[in-house]
Write an enzyme that holds these catalytic residues in place. Structure first.
Site, PDB file in Angstrom:
ATOM      1  CG  HIS A  33    -108.228 -67.637  55.220  1.00 37.77           C
ATOM      2  ND1 HIS A  33    -108.107 -68.982  54.957  1.00 37.77           N
ATOM      3  CD2 HIS A  33    -107.633 -66.806  54.251  1.00 37.77           C
ATOM      4  CE1 HIS A  33    -107.323 -69.126  53.905  1.00 37.77           C
ATOM      5  NE2 HIS A  33    -107.127 -67.820  53.475  1.00 37.77           N
ATOM      6  CD  GLU A  34    -106.972 -63.019  53.671  1.00 36.14           C
ATOM      7  OE1 GLU A  34    -105.807 -63.026  53.422  1.00 36.14           O
ATOM      8  OE2 GLU A  34    -107.704 -64.068  52.733  1.00 36.14           O
TER       9      GLU A  34
ATOM     10  CG  HIS B 129    -102.608 -66.395  54.533  1.00 34.89           C
ATOM     11  ND1 HIS B 129    -102.087 -67.424  54.043  1.00 34.89           N
ATOM     12  CD2 HIS B 129    -103.785 -66.273  53.831  1.00 34.89           C
ATOM     13  CE1 HIS B 129    -102.926 -68.059  53.181  1.00 34.89           C
ATOM     14  NE2 HIS B 129    -103.800 -67.270  53.270  1.00 34.89           N
TER      15      HIS B 129
ATOM     16  CD  GLU C 101    -104.913 -69.641  50.516  1.00 37.76           C
ATOM     17  OE1 GLU C 101    -105.543 -69.078  51.177  1.00 37.76           O
ATOM     18  OE2 GLU C 101    -103.905 -69.222  49.744  1.00 37.76           O
TER      19      GLU C 101
END
Lengths: 198, 306
Positions: free
Chosen positions: B144-145, B148, B220
């Protein structure tokens, strides 16, 4: 929350405090808590108030004189955030709780209920949370907020604001509620107290 | 737009549409506000370059700022072989160079990424999250990070935040200016005109703030989605989010004594409140919604629905 138990909020300080005695007894029987000897009452001092000004002498009278006096040892400490702590010490947990109640009650009976912030009990947790077993005991505090008449666990991990073990607190809160403690339901009200003087 | 090897949100058209629409609206808001300031003949437009420089500095230094402000320590592959292996594996799948890896020594479970592009990326995890999550869950969090980073969210938000920061500066300045009756401007501003500029600034600030919040939310969800595509396991991130923060997120940082000592009022521009990184548990969007979407995605992937 379920219909049974844990869903009612205590109406006064004593009915809330009595849940500490119950929960502590149960948890100690389960071997998840080792008895702690210390507790504290924190309030905003006000020298305009005669009772607070003379708190040392007043507490000597309240805790030591008369029948059924708990004779709990106490000390007065001022923290660096402008608050005064009455730190109480007693080997008998029931006496400790009742002294905490008495101190808080005396303060609010003398026109200073607005000044009362919290009562704090120190307890060593020896059970298991999230796969961690604390054999040598994890220092925890049960904070009681006078304005909400509820408790919540507090596990600081450092001295500065915000340093706390949230997952452990969340799990403990759940367990403590199961064992009858009047636990604060709104997590956003679980504010910490960093630098507790005991 | 140049094509890159990194993945975008191409699987969720609705999300992409909403996101571009929000960015478009922000652009319009920028333009209208700039014209308004020029038209009102305010000398205040000189603030824009200053704020611009601040943001650029923050943007280029974000990794260092974050390292400093969180106490994150960069770790080598020798110190944390498992973590490095995991990050490398995921970075390869995204087709991005290996980012730097850092650890924050705290029991609070969290993770974040920063860096203006994949070449300058840094991903950090706390020791708390390492302890609490299974390998599969931690992998989902890092995925997930990295999403980004791959989606260049730090850049998108830095640009989007420019307007909000600028207006919040202007608001503060105008407020003090009106309070103390101008700073000796020769062109005697009439009070009404000043008031007008102030009111418009406030309105622009709030609209801008809402648009940025919406944009953050879409980025997000986008990162959740991209991360899930890369790992092929949306359930893992849902599990991780639920495991860690379902109950934890609400427990505050605040000291109880603050209830008794009233705070002096402060105006902190959004730019100074440590932005420039994407935190795993940012308050927007709500966690339940993220988990719900991930579970839906999980079901779709499992049963081959599109």
């Amino acid at each position: 929350m379920g219909i049974f138990g844990g869903s009612k909020t205590p109406k006064n300080d004593w009915s809330a405090m009595s849940t500490v005695i119950k929960a502590e007894a149960k948890l100690q029987a389960l071997g998840e808590i080792t008895p702690a000897r210390r507790a504290g009452v924190i309030y905003r001092n006000d020298d305009e108030n005669g009772f607070l000004k003379d708190i040392d002498r007043e507490l000597n009278t309240i805790l030591y004189v008369g029948q059924g006096a708990t004779k709990t040892a106490f000390e007065i400490e001022d923290d660096d955030r402008g608050m005064r702590w009455i730190v109480l010490e007693d080997g008998n947990f029931n006496d400790l709780v009742s002294s905490v109640y008495t101190v808080g009650n005396a303060i609010s009976a003398n026109d200073a209920s607005e000044n009362l912030l919290a009562a704090v009990f120190e307890l060593y947790f020896t059970g298991t949370v999230e796969d961690n077993t604390y054999r040598s005991g994890l220092r925890t505090y049960w904070i009681y907020r006078y304005d909400r008449k509820t408790f919540y666990p507090f596990v600081p991990t450092g001295e500065s604001e915000g340093e706390r073990d949230r997952p452990t607190e969340a799990r403990m809160g759940h367990d403590l509620r199961k064992h009858g403690l009047a636990v604060e339901k709104s997590l956003t009200e679980w504010m910490g107290l960093w630098g507790i003087p005991f | 737009m140049t094509s890159t090897t990194t993945r975008k949100f191409h699987k969720d058209r609705g999300l992409v549409t909403r996101m571009y629409f929000t960015m478009f609206m922000l652009g319009i808001l920028y333009a209208v506000f700039a014209l308004f300031l020029l038209g009102a003949g305010t000398p205040l437009i000189f603030v824009a370059p200053i704020v611009g420089i601040m943001i650029v500095v923050q943007y280029y230094m974000s990794d260092k700022l974050i390292l400093m402000s969180t106490g994150a320590k960069e770790v080598s592959a020798e110190q944390q072989p498992e973590l490095h292996r995991m990050v490398k594996l995921l970075a390869d799948r995204y087709g991005m160079p290996m980012p730097r890896v850092a650890i924050i020594d705290t029991a609070i479970p969290n993770a974040f990424a920063t860096g203006r592009n994949p070449k300058n990326a840094l991903v950090a995890v706390t020791t708390g999250i390492q302890q609490r999550l299974s390998e599969r869950e931690l992998q989902a969090v890092i995925g997930h990070e990295l999403a980004h980073v791959a989606n260049r969210d730090m850049r998108v938000l830095a640009i989007a935040n420019f307007l909000v920061t600028l207006t919040s500066f202007l608001m503060t300045m105008l407020f003090w200016n009106m309070l103390f009756g101008g700073m000796g401007g020769r062109r005697s501003n009439n009070g009404g005109g000043m008031m007008m500029v102030y009111l418009v600034t406030i309105i622009v600030y709030f609209i801008g703030q809402l648009l940025v919040l919406a944009l953050t939310r879409y980025r997000e969800y986008g990162a959740d989605h991209t991360g899930a595509e890369i790992s092929g396991d949306p359930g893992a991130l849902a599990d991780a989010l639920e495991k860690i923060s379902g109950t934890v997120a609400g427990i505050p940082d605040k000291d109880l004594r603050k209830l008794q000592t009233a705070n002096a009022f402060l105006i902190i521009p959004a730019a100074l409140k440590g932005q420039g990184s994407m935190n795993l548990f940012s308050t927007h969007p709500p966690l339940q919604e993220r988990v719900k979407r991930l579970r839906e995605l999980e079901a779709r992937m499992r049963y081959g629905l599109r």
